[in-house]
Scaffold this motif. Structure first.
Motif, PDB file in Angstrom:
ATOM      1  N   ALA A  32      68.859 -25.603  37.401  1.00  0.00           N
ATOM      2  CA  ALA A  32      68.788 -26.494  38.557  1.00  0.00           C
ATOM      3  C   ALA A  32      68.313 -27.885  38.168  1.00  0.00           C
ATOM      4  CB  ALA A  32      67.854 -25.902  39.617  1.00  0.00           C
ATOM      5  N   LEU A  33      67.495 -27.973  37.113  1.00  0.00           N
ATOM      6  CA  LEU A  33      67.002 -29.266  36.652  1.00  0.00           C
ATOM      7  C   LEU A  33      67.999 -30.010  35.783  1.00  0.00           C
ATOM      8  CD1 LEU A  33      63.332 -28.230  35.818  1.00  0.00           C
ATOM      9  CD2 LEU A  33      63.991 -29.983  37.478  1.00  0.00           C
ATOM     10  N   ALA A  34      68.968 -29.277  35.237  1.00  0.00           N
ATOM     11  CA  ALA A  34      69.940 -29.908  34.345  1.00  0.00           C
ATOM     12  C   ALA A  34      70.806 -30.902  35.119  1.00  0.00           C
ATOM     13  CB  ALA A  34      70.819 -28.841  33.692  1.00  0.00           C
ATOM     14  N   PRO A  35      71.264 -31.987  34.465  1.00  0.00           N
ATOM     15  CA  PRO A  35      72.111 -32.964  35.150  1.00  0.00           C
ATOM     16  C   PRO A  35      73.400 -32.327  35.654  1.00  0.00           C
ATOM     17  CG  PRO A  35      71.283 -33.832  33.065  1.00  0.00           C
ATOM     18  CD  PRO A  35      70.944 -32.384  33.083  1.00  0.00           C
ATOM     19  N   LEU A  37      60.849 -12.876  35.185  1.00  0.00           N
ATOM     20  CA  LEU A  37      60.289 -14.188  34.872  1.00  0.00           C
ATOM     21  C   LEU A  37      61.275 -15.033  34.074  1.00  0.00           C
ATOM     22  CD1 LEU A  37      56.550 -13.482  33.954  1.00  0.00           C
ATOM     23  CD2 LEU A  37      57.376 -15.011  35.748  1.00  0.00           C
ATOM     24  N   GLU A  38      61.944 -14.411  33.119  1.00  0.00           N
ATOM     25  CA  GLU A  38      62.950 -15.125  32.340  1.00  0.00           C
ATOM     26  C   GLU A  38      64.097 -15.590  33.223  1.00  0.00           C
ATOM     27  OE1 GLU A  38      62.315 -12.883  28.024  1.00  0.00           O
ATOM     28  OE2 GLU A  38      63.903 -12.232  29.396  1.00  0.00           O
ATOM     29  N   GLN A  39      64.434 -14.789  34.240  1.00  0.00           N
ATOM     30  CA  GLN A  39      65.481 -15.202  35.170  1.00  0.00           C
ATOM     31  C   GLN A  39      65.027 -16.404  36.006  1.00  0.00           C
ATOM     32  OE1 GLN A  39      66.756 -12.145  37.908  1.00  0.00           O
ATOM     33  NE2 GLN A  39      68.670 -13.198  38.374  1.00  0.00           N
ATOM     34  N   TYR A  40      63.765 -16.379  36.474  1.00  0.00           N
ATOM     35  CA  TYR A  40      63.237 -17.551  37.177  1.00  0.00           C
ATOM     36  C   TYR A  40      63.366 -18.795  36.308  1.00  0.00           C
ATOM     37  CZ  TYR A  40      60.746 -14.197  40.230  1.00  0.00           C
ATOM     38  OH  TYR A  40      60.422 -13.187  41.096  1.00  0.00           O
ATOM     39  N   ASP A  41      62.910 -18.679  35.075  1.00  0.00           N
ATOM     40  CA  ASP A  41      62.897 -19.821  34.164  1.00  0.00           C
ATOM     41  C   ASP A  41      64.305 -20.349  33.928  1.00  0.00           C
ATOM     42  OD1 ASP A  41      61.672 -21.668  32.499  1.00  0.00           O
ATOM     43  OD2 ASP A  41      61.888 -20.412  30.731  1.00  0.00           O
ATOM     44  N   MET A  42      65.258 -19.432  33.717  1.00  0.00           N
ATOM     45  CA  MET A  42      66.632 -19.844  33.466  1.00  0.00           C
ATOM     46  C   MET A  42      67.220 -20.561  34.682  1.00  0.00           C
ATOM     47  SD  MET A  42      69.957 -18.782  34.363  1.00  0.00           S
ATOM     48  CE  MET A  42      69.756 -17.043  34.776  1.00  0.00           C
ATOM     49  N   HIS A  71      75.893 -16.957  41.762  1.00  0.00           N
ATOM     50  CA  HIS A  71      74.969 -17.609  40.843  1.00  0.00           C
ATOM     51  C   HIS A  71      75.007 -19.128  41.029  1.00  0.00           C
ATOM     52  CE1 HIS A  71      72.826 -18.398  37.064  1.00  0.00           C
ATOM     53  NE2 HIS A  71      73.769 -19.293  36.802  1.00  0.00           N
ATOM     54  N   GLU A  72      76.189 -19.694  41.149  1.00  0.00           N
ATOM     55  CA  GLU A  72      76.314 -21.136  41.345  1.00  0.00           C
ATOM     56  C   GLU A  72      75.725 -21.562  42.691  1.00  0.00           C
ATOM     57  OE1 GLU A  72      80.497 -21.571  40.905  1.00  0.00           O
ATOM     58  OE2 GLU A  72      80.415 -21.820  38.719  1.00  0.00           O
ATOM     59  N   ALA A  73      75.906 -20.726  43.714  1.00  0.00           N
ATOM     60  CA  ALA A  73      75.330 -21.055  45.022  1.00  0.00           C
ATOM     61  C   ALA A  73      73.801 -21.050  44.963  1.00  0.00           C
ATOM     62  CB  ALA A  73      75.822 -20.059  46.068  1.00  0.00           C
ATOM     63  N   LEU A  74      73.237 -20.133  44.180  1.00  0.00           N
ATOM     64  CA  LEU A  74      71.784 -20.091  44.033  1.00  0.00           C
ATOM     65  C   LEU A  74      71.274 -21.345  43.319  1.00  0.00           C
ATOM     66  CD1 LEU A  74      69.137 -18.593  44.348  1.00  0.00           C
ATOM     67  CD2 LEU A  74      69.678 -17.303  42.272  1.00  0.00           C
ATOM     68  N   ILE A  75      72.000 -21.801  42.307  1.00  0.00           N
ATOM     69  CA  ILE A  75      71.618 -23.036  41.617  1.00  0.00           C
ATOM     70  C   ILE A  75      71.683 -24.219  42.579  1.00  0.00           C
ATOM     71  CG2 ILE A  75      72.195 -24.605  39.743  1.00  0.00           C
ATOM     72  CD1 ILE A  75      71.070 -21.982  38.782  1.00  0.00           C
ATOM     73  N   ASP A  76      72.745 -24.298  43.382  1.00  0.00           N
ATOM     74  CA  ASP A  76      72.869 -25.389  44.353  1.00  0.00           C
ATOM     75  C   ASP A  76      71.730 -25.348  45.374  1.00  0.00           C
ATOM     76  OD1 ASP A  76      75.150 -26.279  43.118  1.00  0.00           O
ATOM     77  OD2 ASP A  76      76.503 -25.148  44.416  1.00  0.00           O
ATOM     78  N   TRP A  77      71.328 -24.152  45.773  1.00  0.00           N
ATOM     79  CA  TRP A  77      70.212 -24.018  46.721  1.00  0.00           C
ATOM     80  C   TRP A  77      68.922 -24.550  46.105  1.00  0.00           C
ATOM     81  CZ3 TRP A  77      65.921 -20.601  46.245  1.00  0.00           C
ATOM     82  CH2 TRP A  77      65.100 -20.537  47.376  1.00  0.00           C
ATOM     83  N   MET A 119      57.387 -25.484  38.520  1.00  0.00           N
ATOM     84  CA  MET A 119      57.614 -24.037  38.521  1.00  0.00           C
ATOM     85  C   MET A 119      58.255 -23.582  37.213  1.00  0.00           C
ATOM     86  SD  MET A 119      58.871 -23.395  42.456  1.00  0.00           S
ATOM     87  CE  MET A 119      59.102 -21.632  42.180  1.00  0.00           C
ATOM     88  N   SER A 120      59.158 -24.400  36.675  1.00  0.00           N
ATOM     89  CA  SER A 120      59.793 -24.053  35.412  1.00  0.00           C
ATOM     90  C   SER A 120      58.775 -24.016  34.276  1.00  0.00           C
ATOM     91  CB  SER A 120      60.901 -25.054  35.096  1.00  0.00           C
ATOM     92  OG  SER A 120      61.480 -24.789  33.833  1.00  0.00           O
ATOM     93  N   ASP A 121      57.891 -25.010  34.232  1.00  0.00           N
ATOM     94  CA  ASP A 121      56.863 -25.033  33.187  1.00  0.00           C
ATOM     95  C   ASP A 121      55.943 -23.825  33.301  1.00  0.00           C
ATOM     96  OD1 ASP A 121      57.928 -27.411  32.327  1.00  0.00           O
ATOM     97  OD2 ASP A 121      56.453 -28.665  33.369  1.00  0.00           O
ATOM     98  N   PHE A 122      55.567 -23.470  34.519  1.00  0.00           N
ATOM     99  CA  PHE A 122      54.666 -22.338  34.711  1.00  0.00           C
ATOM    100  C   PHE A 122      55.356 -21.023  34.349  1.00  0.00           C
ATOM    101  CE2 PHE A 122      52.373 -19.206  37.384  1.00  0.00           C
ATOM    102  CZ  PHE A 122      51.115 -19.374  36.839  1.00  0.00           C
ATOM    103  N   ALA A 123      56.637 -20.880  34.728  1.00  0.00           N
ATOM    104  CA  ALA A 123      57.378 -19.672  34.382  1.00  0.00           C
ATOM    105  C   ALA A 123      57.518 -19.542  32.867  1.00  0.00           C
ATOM    106  CB  ALA A 123      58.750 -19.686  35.042  1.00  0.00           C
TER     107      ALA A 123
END
Length: 213
Positions: free
Chosen positions: A210-213, A200-205, A107-113, A125-129
């Motif tokens: 990924a956008l979080a500091p 879709l909820e997983q995409y959004d999360m 999960h962390e590797a996916l966030i880093d990607w 993409m987050s807004d659209f999701a």
């Protein structure tokens, strides 16, 4: 930084490629789908056999076998969200903790990607999701209702009314068989929409993380 533009198809492919813990024999969606399909098909076939051959011993035996298959299918679908089925709560908790330890690095590797892509693209993409999730949340109750608001008592009352005069073998009329098949088809489509909403909820999360500091 990735040279290509991030798309939902790329993100979905990346999610699907994540390794699964060895305790998973099927993904939850596949296991639930197979269990529900087998249960509904067995129920429909049993009704057809009981209706066409009401006084046959062979039909009675076939209906009994199909009933066992139906109950087994519902059991598989019901336990699909669990990585395993243990009677001991301690074993279930230990296995759940092991799965979390296994999934967390991936999960962390996916966030880093995702963070390798431009923030503007991630934000769009987050807004659209988020918009699509809100639309699904508003559309699904029109078909499936709000079980979480009604509670389980109305469902139990409906089941009591339905089965209070039932005898063995069941003798449903052809309109009832067709109505049952229609309801099961609508239910299956609802389940597909719910699974789309979960993804879709997983995409959004993931995009928000990924956008979080």
């Amino acid at each position: 930084m990735e040279s290509s533009t991030l798309t939902f198809a790329m993100l979905d492919k990346r999610i699907e490629s994540l390794p699964l813990h060895p305790s998973y024999q099927f993904t939850p969606s596949r296991r639930m789908g197979w269990g529900s399909s087998i249960a509904f098909a067995s129920a429909l076939l049993g009704q057809i056999i009981a209706k066409t051959l009401p006084n046959s011993r062979w039909a009675l035996a076939a209906v009994a076998v199909l009933l066992v298959i139906e109950l087994s299918g519902f059991f598989v679908a019901f336990t699909a969200q669990q990585p395993g089925f243990n009677l001991k709560p301690s074993s279930e908790r230990r296995e759940s903790a092991e799965i979390l330890d296994f999934d967390m690095p991936h999960h962390e590797a996916l966030i880093d990607w995702l963070r390798d892509f431009p923030r503007e693209r991630l934000q769009a993409m987050s807004d659209f999701a988020t918009l699509r999730v809100e639309r699904l949340h508003s559309k699904l109750p029109l078909l499936t209702g709000g079980m979480e608001k009604l509670g389980i008592l109305p469902l139990l009352a409906a089941l009591v009314i339905q089965f209070k005069d039932m005898h063995w073998p069941p003798q449903a009329s052809w309109p009832e068989v067709l109505l049952f098949a229609l309801l099961m088809g609508v239910y299956w489509q609802s389940m597909l929409q719910v699974m789309v909403r979960f993804r879709l909820e997983q995409y959004d999360m993931l995009l928000k993380k990924a956008l979080a500091p």
